[in-house]
Design a protein around this motif. Structure first.
Motif, PDB file in Angstrom:
ATOM      1  N   LEU A   1       0.815  -1.214   0.000  1.00 59.14           N
ATOM      2  CA  LEU A   1       0.000   0.000   0.000  1.00 59.14           C
ATOM      3  C   LEU A   1       0.850   1.267   0.000  1.00 59.14           C
ATOM      4  CD1 LEU A   1      -2.852   1.221   0.186  1.00 59.14           C
ATOM      5  CD2 LEU A   1      -2.670   1.035   2.678  1.00 59.14           C
ATOM      6  N   PHE A   2       1.931   1.278   0.795  1.00 58.97           N
ATOM      7  CA  PHE A   2       2.687   2.520   1.002  1.00 58.97           C
ATOM      8  C   PHE A   2       4.037   2.554   0.282  1.00 58.97           C
ATOM      9  CE2 PHE A   2      -0.016   2.237   4.853  1.00 58.97           C
ATOM     10  CZ  PHE A   2      -0.718   3.421   4.684  1.00 58.97           C
ATOM     11  N   TRP A   3       4.660   1.418   0.029  1.00 66.04           N
ATOM     12  CA  TRP A   3       6.016   1.420  -0.520  1.00 66.04           C
ATOM     13  C   TRP A   3       6.101   0.899  -1.941  1.00 66.04           C
ATOM     14  CZ3 TRP A   3       8.685  -1.061   4.368  1.00 66.04           C
ATOM     15  CH2 TRP A   3       8.648  -0.130   5.414  1.00 66.04           C
ATOM     16  N   SER A   4       5.049   0.264  -2.429  1.00 71.00           N
ATOM     17  CA  SER A   4       5.131  -0.311  -3.759  1.00 71.00           C
ATOM     18  C   SER A   4       5.116   0.785  -4.831  1.00 71.00           C
ATOM     19  CB  SER A   4       3.968  -1.274  -3.997  1.00 71.00           C
ATOM     20  OG  SER A   4       4.006  -1.764  -5.318  1.00 71.00           O
ATOM     21  N   LYS A   5       5.970   0.604  -5.839  1.00 74.12           N
ATOM     22  CA  LYS A   5       5.979   1.501  -6.994  1.00 74.12           C
ATOM     23  C   LYS A   5       5.248   0.867  -8.181  1.00 74.12           C
ATOM     24  CE  LYS A   5      10.278   3.709  -5.570  1.00 74.12           C
ATOM     25  NZ  LYS A   5      11.698   4.016  -5.924  1.00 74.12           N
ATOM     26  N   SER A   6       4.907  -0.393  -8.017  1.00 74.69           N
ATOM     27  CA  SER A   6       4.138  -1.087  -9.047  1.00 74.69           C
ATOM     28  C   SER A   6       2.666  -0.728  -8.911  1.00 74.69           C
ATOM     29  CB  SER A   6       4.331  -2.602  -8.916  1.00 74.69           C
ATOM     30  OG  SER A   6       3.319  -3.305  -9.592  1.00 74.69           O
ATOM     31  N   LYS A   7       2.039  -0.365 -10.002  1.00 74.85           N
ATOM     32  CA  LYS A   7       0.623  -0.012  -9.964  1.00 74.85           C
ATOM     33  C   LYS A   7      -0.231  -1.200  -9.543  1.00 74.85           C
ATOM     34  CE  LYS A   7       1.054   3.501 -13.590  1.00 74.85           C
ATOM     35  NZ  LYS A   7       0.638   3.898 -14.962  1.00 74.85           N
ATOM     36  N   ARG A   8       0.166  -2.376 -10.011  1.00 76.96           N
ATOM     37  CA  ARG A   8      -0.598  -3.579  -9.685  1.00 76.96           C
ATOM     38  C   ARG A   8      -0.573  -3.858  -8.186  1.00 76.96           C
ATOM     39  NH1 ARG A   8       0.911  -9.743 -11.650  1.00 76.96           N
ATOM     40  NH2 ARG A   8      -0.511 -10.805 -10.206  1.00 76.96           N
ATOM     41  N   LEU A   9       0.622  -3.843  -7.587  1.00 74.99           N
ATOM     42  CA  LEU A   9       0.724  -4.138  -6.159  1.00 74.99           C
ATOM     43  C   LEU A   9       0.059  -3.057  -5.318  1.00 74.99           C
ATOM     44  CD1 LEU A   9       4.262  -5.685  -5.511  1.00 74.99           C
ATOM     45  CD2 LEU A   9       2.045  -6.802  -5.705  1.00 74.99           C
ATOM     46  N   LYS A  10       0.208  -1.803  -5.723  1.00 79.77           N
ATOM     47  CA  LYS A  10      -0.420  -0.722  -4.956  1.00 79.77           C
ATOM     48  C   LYS A  10      -1.945  -0.847  -4.990  1.00 79.77           C
ATOM     49  CE  LYS A  10       1.645   3.179  -4.702  1.00 79.77           C
ATOM     50  NZ  LYS A  10       1.819   3.310  -3.230  1.00 79.77           N
ATOM     51  N   ALA A  11      -2.494  -1.182  -6.151  1.00 75.87           N
ATOM     52  CA  ALA A  11      -3.942  -1.365  -6.265  1.00 75.87           C
ATOM     53  C   ALA A  11      -4.396  -2.554  -5.422  1.00 75.87           C
ATOM     54  CB  ALA A  11      -4.332  -1.571  -7.721  1.00 75.87           C
ATOM     55  N   LEU A  12      -3.610  -3.623  -5.439  1.00 77.08           N
ATOM     56  CA  LEU A  12      -3.955  -4.797  -4.637  1.00 77.08           C
ATOM     57  C   LEU A  12      -3.861  -4.483  -3.152  1.00 77.08           C
ATOM     58  CD1 LEU A  12      -4.800  -7.747  -5.015  1.00 77.08           C
ATOM     59  CD2 LEU A  12      -2.386  -8.379  -4.867  1.00 77.08           C
ATOM     60  N   GLY A  13      -2.878  -3.650  -2.774  1.00 74.54           N
ATOM     61  CA  GLY A  13      -2.754  -3.246  -1.381  1.00 74.54           C
ATOM     62  C   GLY A  13      -3.964  -2.458  -0.911  1.00 74.54           C
ATOM     63  N   LYS A  14      -4.469  -1.568  -1.767  1.00 80.46           N
ATOM     64  CA  LYS A  14      -5.665  -0.800  -1.419  1.00 80.46           C
ATOM     65  C   LYS A  14      -6.874  -1.718  -1.256  1.00 80.46           C
ATOM     66  CE  LYS A  14      -4.221   3.456  -3.804  1.00 80.46           C
ATOM     67  NZ  LYS A  14      -4.510   4.380  -4.937  1.00 80.46           N
ATOM     68  N   ALA A  15      -6.969  -2.718  -2.115  1.00 79.83           N
ATOM     69  CA  ALA A  15      -8.117  -3.618  -2.064  1.00 79.83           C
ATOM     70  C   ALA A  15      -8.064  -4.565  -0.865  1.00 79.83           C
ATOM     71  CB  ALA A  15      -8.189  -4.436  -3.353  1.00 79.83           C
ATOM     72  N   CYS A  16      -6.842  -4.869  -0.399  1.00 81.39           N
ATOM     73  CA  CYS A  16      -6.687  -5.900   0.637  1.00 81.39           C
ATOM     74  C   CYS A  16      -6.530  -5.343   2.047  1.00 81.39           C
ATOM     75  CB  CYS A  16      -5.467  -6.775   0.317  1.00 81.39           C
ATOM     76  SG  CYS A  16      -5.641  -7.759  -1.174  1.00 81.39           S
ATOM     77  N   VAL A  17      -6.306  -4.048   2.204  1.00 82.19           N
ATOM     78  CA  VAL A  17      -5.986  -3.540   3.531  1.00 82.19           C
ATOM     79  C   VAL A  17      -7.157  -3.656   4.501  1.00 82.19           C
ATOM     80  CG1 VAL A  17      -6.581  -1.130   2.959  1.00 82.19           C
ATOM     81  CG2 VAL A  17      -4.921  -1.626   4.789  1.00 82.19           C
ATOM     82  N   VAL A  18      -8.371  -3.370   4.049  1.00 82.74           N
ATOM     83  CA  VAL A  18      -9.518  -3.457   4.960  1.00 82.74           C
ATOM     84  C   VAL A  18      -9.794  -4.900   5.368  1.00 82.74           C
ATOM     85  CG1 VAL A  18     -11.993  -3.045   5.216  1.00 82.74           C
ATOM     86  CG2 VAL A  18     -10.539  -1.294   4.170  1.00 82.74           C
ATOM     87  N   PRO A  19      -9.868  -5.855   4.414  1.00 86.57           N
ATOM     88  CA  PRO A  19     -10.031  -7.238   4.860  1.00 86.57           C
ATOM     89  C   PRO A  19      -8.913  -7.702   5.796  1.00 86.57           C
ATOM     90  CG  PRO A  19     -10.437  -7.067   2.509  1.00 86.57           C
ATOM     91  CD  PRO A  19      -9.902  -5.747   2.950  1.00 86.57           C
ATOM     92  N   SER A  20      -7.682  -7.249   5.541  1.00 89.07           N
ATOM     93  CA  SER A  20      -6.561  -7.675   6.388  1.00 89.07           C
ATOM     94  C   SER A  20      -6.689  -7.161   7.810  1.00 89.07           C
ATOM     95  CB  SER A  20      -5.240  -7.201   5.775  1.00 89.07           C
ATOM     96  OG  SER A  20      -4.984  -7.857   4.567  1.00 89.07           O
ATOM     97  N   ILE A  21      -7.278  -5.984   7.978  1.00 89.10           N
ATOM     98  CA  ILE A  21      -7.500  -5.463   9.327  1.00 89.10           C
ATOM     99  C   ILE A  21      -8.348  -6.432  10.132  1.00 89.10           C
ATOM    100  CG2 ILE A  21      -8.664  -3.627  10.650  1.00 89.10           C
ATOM    101  CD1 ILE A  21      -7.781  -1.680   8.461  1.00 89.10           C
ATOM    102  N   PHE A  22      -9.270  -7.102   9.444  1.00 84.89           N
ATOM    103  CA  PHE A  22     -10.139  -8.078  10.098  1.00 84.89           C
ATOM    104  C   PHE A  22      -9.642  -9.512   9.882  1.00 84.89           C
ATOM    105  CE2 PHE A  22     -12.691  -4.302   9.290  1.00 84.89           C
ATOM    106  CZ  PHE A  22     -13.236  -4.074  10.547  1.00 84.89           C
TER     107      PHE A  22
END
Length: 408
Positions: free
Chosen positions: A288-309
């Protein structure tokens, strides 16, 4: 590495998936999943009982837990043969199979009578998580018997008797066989199924409470998960042991004894598995914060809320499964983090969880504090988070760089 991954893909994974898809394994897993709402209620009572530590007027809520989580073995004894009959399309046998299994289970649960023979009593622990393996053995036996008589009938197809009358008489023979077997074994032979099951499974249960058994099992969970096989395929093995472990921890705590069982979901899902199996929360934050890849950054945004739970299926199936760059750190975390956790508790640096808490979706660090309310537990959590992140970091950087090259 490519040859190794190819061997796993073509050799190990299909065999593991074949075992996971076995009808008996699936039925046991599904039967345990169907009981989870009652287990969640017991976990909720653990939360609601926290004020009792501070207010004497707080009501005693333990009976609610006793008659939900405390009866899980009875529920499983019913559901296991019921679900087997449903899979075999023997609908007329479903209810009879479940009820017969409950009757046989209660016969094997070592009941005692008073001198008049009119009052019966049970050890409550044998009706709950402590009797899970007995319930599975009983349910499996009943399922076999009921399946054998599934298409048996005393009557011809052209009989004028109503269907429900035919079902009554056709069910009598397997019921007599099931309950009669229990009568012979318990009242004539004085056979103790509980002691046999304890003797058979105690080596496995005891080994999982050791540093090497604990670590090996959690590593295997990460190993198969990295190939897209959910750890729930192991439910038939680990869930009964985990439930029995936390129930035994509660008894030991109530009697002022040392708490001994570390192989419980309360410990595993409140310490090493931050964000889900394999401690994937640090990886999500890197993406979410360190990736420079668009794919990984987008995946980080999608996965952060589920990961909190602590839901990491989107992350695992989205980027880890069959990805050598991230499978390897998942495996390493599956060894290193359990080792840190088990030795921390073996040395008594934090209190071992003793209360039921199956609400694994409560965010960290709250779930950690609930099961082990000590500053040392939070220190361990911070150590596990940092170590897990350090293990993921170099692999994440390499993978991120390769994705950037592909995107460019």
């Amino acid at each position: 590495m490519n040859k190794f991954m190819d061997a796993l893909n073509k050799g190990f994974a299909p065999r593991a998936q074949k075992i996971a898809n076995n009808q008996w394994i699936l039925t046991i897993k599904n039967s345990i999943l169907q009981v989870l709402p009652f287990i969640f209620v017991g976990s909720l009572i653990t939360l609601l009982d926290i004020p009792a530590n501070f207010f004497k007027w707080w009501p005693d809520l333990s009976p609610i837990s006793n008659f939900t989580f405390g009866l899980t073995s009875i529920f499983v004894a019913f559901l296991f043969p019921f679900n087997v009959m449903e899979q075999k399309k023997l609908n007329k046998q479903k209810i009879i199979a479940g009820l017969s299994s409950v009757a046989l289970f209660l016969m094997f649960a070592n009941p005692t009578w008073d001198k008049t023979g009119s009052i019966i009593s049970y050890q409550f622990s044998e009706l709950g998580a402590g009797g899970m393996f007995v319930a599975l053995v009983v349910g499996g036996f009943v399922a076999i018997i009921m399946g054998f008589f599934g298409k048996f009938s005393f009557f011809n197809e052209d009989t004028a008797l109503p269907d429900f009358v035919i079902a009554w008489f056709d069910s009598m023979l397997p019921i007599i066989l099931v309950v009669g077997t229990g009568w012979i074994l318990t009242y004539l032979v004085h056979f103790d199924l509980y002691q046999l099951v304890v003797a058979v499974f105690s080596p496995l249960a005891n080994s999982l409470d050791t540093w090497w058994g604990f670590t090996l099992f959690l590593f295997f969970d990460c190993f198969i998960y990295s190939m897209g096989i959910s750890g729930w395929v192991l439910a038939a093995i680990d869930q009964p042991i985990m439930f029995a472990g936390i129930a035994n921890n509660a008894q030991q705590f109530a009697h002022g004894q040392a708490i001994t069982h570390i192989f419980t979901s309360e410990l595993i899902y409140s310490f090493p598995w931050i964000g889900g199996v394999g401690c994937t929360m640090p990886l999500v934050l890197m993406m979410l914060f360190w990736s420079k890849s668009k794919r990984l950054k987008a995946l980080g945004k999608a996965c952060v809320v589920p990961s909190i739970f602590n839901i990491n299926e989107p992350l695992v199936f989205g980027t880890i499964v069959w990805n050598p760059y991230l499978m390897l750190p998942l495996w390493i975390n599956g060894i290193v983090l359990p080792l840190i956790t088990v030795f921390w508790f073996k040395f008594g640096l934090s209190p071992i969880p003793h209360s039921l808490m199956q609400m694994w979706y409560i965010p960290f660090p709250f779930v950690t504090w609930i099961v082990s309310p000590a500053v040392s537990a939070l220190i361990l959590l911070a150590i596990l988070f940092c170590v897990g992140g350090l293990i993921y970091y170099p692999f994440f950087k390499i993978y991120d760089s390769n994705l950037i090259k592909e995107e460019n």
